[in-house]
Design an enzyme around this catalytic site. Structure first.
Site, PDB file in Angstrom:
ATOM      1  N   TYR A  54       0.861  -1.077  -0.057  1.00  0.00           N
ATOM      2  CA  TYR A  54       0.055  -0.051  -0.115  1.00  0.00           C
ATOM      3  C   TYR A  54       0.794   1.363   0.097  1.00  0.00           C
ATOM      4  O   TYR A  54       1.757   1.613   0.869  1.00  0.00           O
ATOM      5  CB  TYR A  54      -1.042   0.044   1.188  1.00  0.00           C
ATOM      6  CG  TYR A  54      -1.882  -1.400   1.455  1.00  0.00           C
ATOM      7  CD1 TYR A  54      -2.128  -1.796   0.191  1.00  0.00           C
ATOM      8  CD2 TYR A  54      -2.648  -1.417   2.556  1.00  0.00           C
ATOM      9  CE1 TYR A  54      -3.263  -3.185   0.429  1.00  0.00           C
ATOM     10  CE2 TYR A  54      -3.473  -2.613   2.699  1.00  0.00           C
ATOM     11  CZ  TYR A  54      -3.599  -3.286   1.616  1.00  0.00           C
ATOM     12  OH  TYR A  54      -4.406  -4.364   1.751  1.00  0.00           O
ATOM     13  N   HIS A 122      -0.239 -11.984   1.815  1.00  0.00           N
ATOM     14  CA  HIS A 122      -1.211 -11.444   0.986  1.00  0.00           C
ATOM     15  C   HIS A 122      -1.726 -12.117  -0.237  1.00  0.00           C
ATOM     16  O   HIS A 122      -3.083 -12.245  -0.311  1.00  0.00           O
ATOM     17  CB  HIS A 122      -0.711 -10.099   0.230  1.00  0.00           C
ATOM     18  CG  HIS A 122      -1.341  -9.244   0.152  1.00  0.00           C
ATOM     19  ND1 HIS A 122      -0.945  -7.830   0.112  1.00  0.00           N
ATOM     20  CD2 HIS A 122      -2.739  -8.992   0.020  1.00  0.00           C
ATOM     21  CE1 HIS A 122      -2.318  -7.059  -0.137  1.00  0.00           C
ATOM     22  NE2 HIS A 122      -3.192  -7.612   0.025  1.00  0.00           N
ATOM     23  N   PRO A 202     -15.926  -5.035   3.548  1.00  0.00           N
ATOM     24  CA  PRO A 202     -17.395  -5.607   4.028  1.00  0.00           C
ATOM     25  C   PRO A 202     -18.165  -4.562   3.442  1.00  0.00           C
ATOM     26  O   PRO A 202     -19.569  -4.957   3.542  1.00  0.00           O
ATOM     27  CB  PRO A 202     -16.987  -5.495   5.523  1.00  0.00           C
ATOM     28  CG  PRO A 202     -15.841  -4.471   5.885  1.00  0.00           C
ATOM     29  CD  PRO A 202     -15.061  -4.376   4.659  1.00  0.00           C
ATOM     30  N   LEU A 203     -18.165  -3.530   2.625  1.00  0.00           N
ATOM     31  CA  LEU A 203     -18.876  -2.491   2.233  1.00  0.00           C
ATOM     32  C   LEU A 203     -18.976  -2.854   0.736  1.00  0.00           C
ATOM     33  O   LEU A 203     -19.204  -1.616   0.043  1.00  0.00           O
ATOM     34  CB  LEU A 203     -18.649  -1.164   2.749  1.00  0.00           C
ATOM     35  CG  LEU A 203     -18.958  -0.892   4.402  1.00  0.00           C
ATOM     36  CD1 LEU A 203     -18.452   0.396   4.699  1.00  0.00           C
ATOM     37  CD2 LEU A 203     -20.422  -1.149   4.518  1.00  0.00           C
ATOM     38  N   GLY A 204     -18.524  -3.744   0.148  1.00  0.00           N
ATOM     39  CA  GLY A 204     -18.282  -4.098  -1.244  1.00  0.00           C
ATOM     40  C   GLY A 204     -17.647  -2.893  -1.950  1.00  0.00           C
ATOM     41  O   GLY A 204     -17.784  -2.569  -2.907  1.00  0.00           O
ATOM     42  N   ARG A 205     -16.562  -2.661  -1.333  1.00  0.00           N
ATOM     43  CA  ARG A 205     -15.285  -1.351  -1.655  1.00  0.00           C
ATOM     44  C   ARG A 205     -16.238  -0.094  -2.073  1.00  0.00           C
ATOM     45  O   ARG A 205     -15.984   0.712  -3.073  1.00  0.00           O
ATOM     46  CB  ARG A 205     -14.954  -1.780  -2.970  1.00  0.00           C
ATOM     47  CG  ARG A 205     -13.868  -3.081  -2.961  1.00  0.00           C
ATOM     48  CD  ARG A 205     -13.236  -3.286  -3.931  1.00  0.00           C
ATOM     49  NE  ARG A 205     -12.427  -4.609  -4.044  1.00  0.00           N
ATOM     50  CZ  ARG A 205     -10.952  -4.739  -3.431  1.00  0.00           C
ATOM     51  NH1 ARG A 205     -10.700  -3.634  -2.818  1.00  0.00           N
ATOM     52  NH2 ARG A 205     -10.786  -5.897  -3.070  1.00  0.00           N
ATOM     53  N   GLY A 206     -17.260   0.175  -1.169  1.00  0.00           N
ATOM     54  CA  GLY A 206     -18.189   1.215  -1.222  1.00  0.00           C
ATOM     55  C   GLY A 206     -19.438   1.297  -1.794  1.00  0.00           C
ATOM     56  O   GLY A 206     -20.445   2.112  -1.541  1.00  0.00           O
TER      57      GLY A 206
END
Length: 324
Positions: A54, A122, A202-206
């Site tokens: 990252y 990873h 967990p938020l589906g990438r937004g």
């Protein structure tokens, strides 16, 4: 609090994904990111998730600066294995013992810590037997450089083989209302072995924030523009799914974000979602989801509104590097 695996670390119900603080989701502000990390610790969120890739490398440095005076309050999870070129693009996966050792030393230096709490592979390097990679990882534990081990996007049989070499504290894989593949086999295997589960995206990438209606809502350099689920042929279908969830959220007087996170939390106390955010405002919204208790009727309604496999498009353009 939830424990990662039978003998893993005790972590907060929700962790904090720090990836977007240094790359991938448009612009960022280091000062606000540090304030967000501090606010997370103040709220009792102690699991910070990062990776050497990252930035690359700058996200670990950011976290190191942020927690320098609060090291005893935090569980740091970082990852290795994705190799980036000079232009920042991933050029391969390396699970060789030499790379394991080199990567660990680099992460320790950038984080400014003596030991990494959770060290995660990873991606699986299919050219290196998983036993070789995990023997090197087990050596790091014996040397006191790493406390617990994890693996990301690994197939059940790979997890079994790694666990036979050294206990796996957690497996990290994408999991949300719109990405439910772990339910097919992986979660059952992990529970039989006493391994925890870290749910990234967990938020589906937004998607499950209800704030994305079209590609125009994404910055030009936002990597989601490359993902199938955000492409023109799939996004309208996927946002329609989110609108169904939003209507149920309205009935509860909560945001669609909070309802989506509460759903993940309700799937088991061995699951720890790590929603990512770059701001204190979004962080507070996410953390509030831990107080939302869903009834069996709520869960059944969500299953009906967003059935498993109902999202259009794959999670990545090339799925060959996941579930190996």
């Amino acid at each position: 609090m939830r424990r990662l695996g039978r003998d893993g670390p005790l972590v907060s119900d929700l962790g904090l994904g720090c990836m977007g603080m240094s790359q991938f989701y448009g612009a960022w502000d280091d000062a606000e990111s540090v304030r967000t990390i501090h606010h997370a610790l103040d709220l009792g969120v102690n699991l910070l998730d990062t990776a050497d890739m990252y930035g690359p490398y700058t996200n670990e440095e950011l976290i190191g600066r942020a927690v320098r005076d609060r090291r005893d309050e935090v569980v740091i999870a970082t990852k290795f294995g994705n190799v980036k070129g000079p232009d920042g693009r991933v050029i391969g996966v390396d699970g060789s013992p030499a790379y394991v050792r080199k990567s660990c030393e680099g992460s320790l230096r950038r984080l400014g810590v003596d030991v990494i709490d959770v060290y995660c592979q990873h991606r699986v390097d299919t050219s290196v037997p998983i036993e070789e990679t995990w023997t090197a990882l087990a050596d790091l534990v014996r040397q006191g450089k790493v406390r617990h081990l994890a693996i990301s996007e690994a197939a059940p049989e790979t997890v079994r083989r790694a666990h036979a070499v050294h206990p796996v504290a957690a497996v990290q894989t994408e999991y949300s209302l719109v990405s439910r593949e772990p339910e097919q086999e992986l979660l059952g295997v992990l529970r039989s072995l006493g391994i925890g589960f870290i749910a990234y995206a967990p938020l589906g990438r937004g998607l499950l924030t209800g704030r994305i209606s079209g590609a125009g809502d994404l910055a030009d350099d936002d990597f989601r523009r490359t993902l199938p689920r955000f492409q023109r042929e799939n996004l309208p279908h996927n946002t329609a799914l989110v609108e169904r969830v939003a209507r149920l959220a309205d009935k509860h007087g909560v945001s669609v974000t909070q309802l989506a996170l509460a759903w993940v939390l309700a799937q088991g106390t061995d699951i720890v979602p790590i929603p990512g955010t770059k701001t204190r405002t979004r962080l507070a919204e996410n953390v509030a989801a831990a107080a939302l208790e869903l009834t069996p009727a709520d869960l059944a309604a969500l299953d009906e509104l967003v059935p498993s496999g109902s999202a259009a498009g794959d999670r990545y353009p090339d799925m060959s590097g996941v579930n190996a």
